[in-house]
Design a protein around this motif. Structure first.
Motif, PDB file in Angstrom:
ATOM      1  N   ARG B   2      17.377  57.532  33.015  1.00 20.74           N
ATOM      2  CA  ARG B   2      16.759  58.141  31.844  1.00 20.74           C
ATOM      3  C   ARG B   2      15.461  58.832  32.258  1.00 20.74           C
ATOM      4  O   ARG B   2      14.788  58.384  33.187  1.00 20.74           O
ATOM      5  CB  ARG B   2      16.436  57.076  30.803  1.00 20.74           C
ATOM      6  CG  ARG B   2      17.646  56.337  30.304  1.00 20.74           C
ATOM      7  CD  ARG B   2      17.214  55.087  29.563  1.00 20.74           C
ATOM      8  NE  ARG B   2      16.667  55.402  28.234  1.00 20.74           N
ATOM      9  CZ  ARG B   2      16.002  54.522  27.487  1.00 20.74           C
ATOM     10  NH1 ARG B   2      15.756  53.298  27.944  1.00 20.74           N
ATOM     11  NH2 ARG B   2      15.571  54.853  26.295  1.00 20.74           N
ATOM     12  N   GLU B  67      15.898  53.036  34.703  1.00 23.51           N
ATOM     13  CA  GLU B  67      17.287  52.634  34.440  1.00 23.51           C
ATOM     14  C   GLU B  67      17.336  51.673  33.257  1.00 23.51           C
ATOM     15  O   GLU B  67      18.405  51.348  32.760  1.00 23.51           O
ATOM     16  CB  GLU B  67      17.871  51.886  35.663  1.00 23.51           C
ATOM     17  CG  GLU B  67      17.742  52.596  36.992  1.00 23.51           C
ATOM     18  CD  GLU B  67      18.989  53.408  37.325  1.00 23.51           C
ATOM     19  OE1 GLU B  67      19.751  53.690  36.385  1.00 23.51           O
ATOM     20  OE2 GLU B  67      19.159  53.764  38.514  1.00 23.51           O
ATOM     21  N   LYS B  68      16.186  51.166  32.846  1.00 20.41           N
ATOM     22  CA  LYS B  68      16.122  50.119  31.812  1.00 20.41           C
ATOM     23  C   LYS B  68      16.614  50.647  30.465  1.00 20.41           C
ATOM     24  O   LYS B  68      16.297  51.762  30.081  1.00 20.41           O
ATOM     25  CB  LYS B  68      14.683  49.610  31.648  1.00 20.41           C
ATOM     26  CG  LYS B  68      14.155  48.915  32.876  1.00 20.41           C
ATOM     27  CD  LYS B  68      14.507  47.439  32.905  1.00 20.41           C
ATOM     28  CE  LYS B  68      13.973  46.873  34.218  1.00 20.41           C
ATOM     29  NZ  LYS B  68      14.204  45.476  34.414  1.00 20.41           N
ATOM     30  N   ASN B  69      17.300  49.760  29.767  1.00 20.57           N
ATOM     31  CA  ASN B  69      17.921  50.143  28.511  1.00 20.57           C
ATOM     32  C   ASN B  69      17.055  49.789  27.294  1.00 20.57           C
ATOM     33  O   ASN B  69      17.558  49.335  26.272  1.00 20.57           O
ATOM     34  CB  ASN B  69      19.289  49.453  28.414  1.00 20.57           C
ATOM     35  CG  ASN B  69      20.163  50.124  27.367  1.00 20.57           C
ATOM     36  OD1 ASN B  69      19.941  51.283  27.036  1.00 20.57           O
ATOM     37  ND2 ASN B  69      21.121  49.387  26.848  1.00 20.57           N
TER      38      ASN B  69
END
Lengths: 244, 244
Positions: B2, B67-69
């Motif tokens: 992201r 990369e964290k959601n």
């Protein structure tokens, strides 16, 4: 003896209020120290009133007596060169010996600033109260009308208020909305301890719908109701001017 | 991966500028530390540009990859709860992987505030340059016209400026006078190091009469003249917005 009136601006962020007290540095003692340095001896400043810790001023008025024959500029430019950057003299004036900043004041103008942005604002944090909830300004204006006139403000005095009478005359409470800011200008013949902050806290309760505009009337009934609404934080408040 | 864009407001008073450097705490490292705390690992923020020590921002733009959601709110409200009070995120947005805050910026808006009061102002001291001398605003406006257009700003680059070309396009220099304040709004496609502060310093030289409005034209001649006027202090400057 000369009687010198000073008009003083300060950023109250770093101070424990105006009046000399044991805990924390105050604006009064900071000014008295600089004056003593200039005049070569202790000086007592008498002010138009106190301000709470964190409250700002554009037009605090104070006066002191001296025998020294210094020009008035010494008490503006000269004093400013001795004062820290968050206190400044904006004017100095020679007054009759009988002038007293508190007893002769006929009115005061306070301004309270509210910031209504979605996120807290670093650039406003020292000078505006951040209210996240949306405020109904029309309702606040209707409620503000209940403050105007000569009334008993007993419900709007902070703890430790030593005033003998709680009757005060509020001339106007004007609320201006501009972008993400609300500016509340309060003028009256005198104010109890924390009175403006309690008025503003109550108006914000109206703005959020927790109180109806007409609920404000209740606070002027006898006996004084226990629930007084919130006290707005000190950093949003500024003493704009003292009238003589 | 992201790519998250942040819009950031900060009070630059306490910081050694935006960019990480060995001497002094910077805004970038403060944000990167809070982001690392939230994301559990090191993060690199890329910004639309640097700001000098003491310069403020209402709309600095920076982006980072993760990369964290986490939901976007984590990068606004969540991050704000970790940041010191003089830095805040005003918005977070999901961007395409190719978005870069610096390379994609098409323009910037800076605001410079001058306070012209007779005495220094404690309440303005952190956000406005105090110029005691009276300023001829009409002359400053005439001079400002010479900055507008695509020009070689080689005379308006600070020491250590690493830009490859010194040609920039200034769209507008608007000067608004209100009471004891002058507000200078400068918009352009890009700015050299200290360029806005050197432009403002030069305009103040015109305002005081030390330079004539047409003297500004000389600074765009070749070879670049040695005398460049003064550089306005950093604390009057604020990065208002970055355009994409």
């Amino acid at each position: 003896m000369r009687n010198i009136k000073l008009i003083i601006e300060y950023d109250g962020t770093a101070y424990a209020g105006w009046q000399v007290q044991p805990n924390g540095v105050t604006v009064q003692e900071t000014l008295e120290r600089s004056l003593a340095q200039m005049l070569g001896g202790p000086v007592r400043l008498h002010s138009s009133g106190r301000t709470d810790a964190g409250v700002h001023a554009m037009g605090m008025v104070a006066a002191f007596k001296t025998e020294k024959n210094l020009p008035l500029r010494a008490f503006s430019d000269g004093l400013n060169s001795l004062l820290p950057r968050d206190i400044a003299v904006r004017g100095a004036e020679e007054m009759p010996a009988t002038f007293h900043p508190r007893f002769d004041a006929v009115g005061k103008h306070y301004r309270y600033t509210i910031f209504t942005g979605r996120y807290r604002s670093p650039l406003q944090r020292l000078y505006a109260w951040h209210c996240r909830r949306s405020l109904d300004v029309a309702a606040m204006r209707r409620a503000a009308g209940h403050f105007v006139g000569e009334k008993d403000f007993a419900a709007f005095r902070g703890a430790g208020c030593a005033a003998k009478t709680t009757v005060r005359r509020v001339e106007a409470v004007d609320i201006a909305a501009a972008g993400e800011f609300l500016q509340l200008d309060v003028r009256g013949n005198g104010f109890l301890k924390q009175m403006v902050r309690m008025m503003v806290g109550t108006l914000v309760e109206v703005g959020t719908g927790r109180l109806a505009p007409d609920d404000v009337r209740r606070f002027f009934e006898t006996p004084v109701p226990a629930a007084k609404g919130v006290t707005a934080p000190s950093h949003g408040l500024c003493l704009v001017e003292v009238y003589y």
